[in-house]
Design an enzyme around this catalytic site. Structure first.
Site, PDB file in Angstrom:
ATOM      1  N   SER A   1     -12.371   2.898  -0.523  1.00  0.00           N
ATOM      2  CA  SER A   1     -11.649   1.786  -1.123  1.00  0.00           C
ATOM      3  C   SER A   1     -12.024   1.563  -2.576  1.00  0.00           C
ATOM      4  O   SER A   1     -12.832   2.277  -3.151  1.00  0.00           O
ATOM      5  CB  SER A   1     -11.885   0.494  -0.362  1.00  0.00           C
ATOM      6  OG  SER A   1     -13.240   0.133  -0.490  1.00  0.00           O
TER       7      SER A   1
ATOM      8  N   TYR B   1      -7.276   1.598  -0.927  1.00  0.00           N
ATOM      9  CA  TYR B   1      -6.898   0.219  -0.621  1.00  0.00           C
ATOM     10  C   TYR B   1      -7.931  -0.721  -1.231  1.00  0.00           C
ATOM     11  O   TYR B   1      -9.032  -0.317  -1.590  1.00  0.00           O
ATOM     12  CB  TYR B   1      -6.776   0.003   0.893  1.00  0.00           C
ATOM     13  CG  TYR B   1      -8.071   0.233   1.633  1.00  0.00           C
ATOM     14  CD1 TYR B   1      -8.955  -0.814   1.868  1.00  0.00           C
ATOM     15  CD2 TYR B   1      -8.424   1.502   2.078  1.00  0.00           C
ATOM     16  CE1 TYR B   1     -10.157  -0.599   2.531  1.00  0.00           C
ATOM     17  CE2 TYR B   1      -9.617   1.725   2.739  1.00  0.00           C
ATOM     18  CZ  TYR B   1     -10.480   0.673   2.964  1.00  0.00           C
ATOM     19  OH  TYR B   1     -11.670   0.888   3.612  1.00  0.00           O
TER      20      TYR B   1
ATOM     21  N   GLY C   1     -16.814   5.238  -1.452  1.00  0.00           N
ATOM     22  CA  GLY C   1     -16.588   6.378  -0.573  1.00  0.00           C
ATOM     23  C   GLY C   1     -16.194   7.619  -1.357  1.00  0.00           C
ATOM     24  O   GLY C   1     -16.643   7.831  -2.486  1.00  0.00           O
TER      25      GLY C   1
END
Length: 127
Positions: A25, A58, A73
């Site tokens: 994200s 997102y 990530g």
């Protein structure tokens, strides 16, 4: 008929952190999210101005006033701290809705302070 159009973007934000050991994200300062009418969990495109990378992720809400723009990530591998990015959200509009179409463009400085919020796309000036 419907059209996928620019809904909102944060233009030339500075990456404040890149956290590889986090579940994917982008973390965005809550104040920037509000200014750009973005929501938690919303899908966004990220364009890295420094290296040309384009990818989707997102949104996770960051602390208001923190100026956070942190890729998490696997996306953390696509940026370096200090890179300039564009966060882009799209929405689907009907032909009738396009009569009043005005996307939100949030321009920020090098420290992710809001410089200008506009709804105009003037000949490439803010796009």
């Amino acid at each position: 008929m419907t059209f996928e159009m620019l809904y909102s973007k944060i233009h030339r934000a500075t990456v404040s952190d890149a956290n590889l050991n986090y579940v994917g994200s982008i973390t965005i300062d809550e104040d920037l999210m509000k200014a750009a009418n973005l929501r938690v969990g919303q899908k966004v495109d990220i364009v890295n101005i420094n290296n040309g990378e384009r990818f989707q992720t997102y949104i996770i809400k960051g602390k208001a006033g923190s100026k956070d723009m942190c890729l998490n990530g696997a996306a953390a591998r696509k940026v370096e701290i200090g890179d300039k990015i564009i966060v882009i959200a799209y929405a689907t509009f009907s032909e009738a809705e396009l009569e009043n179409y005005k996307p939100t463009v949030v321009l920020v400085d090098d420290k992710n302070n809001i410089e200008l919020i506009t709804h105009e796309l003037e000949g490439g000036k803010y796009v």
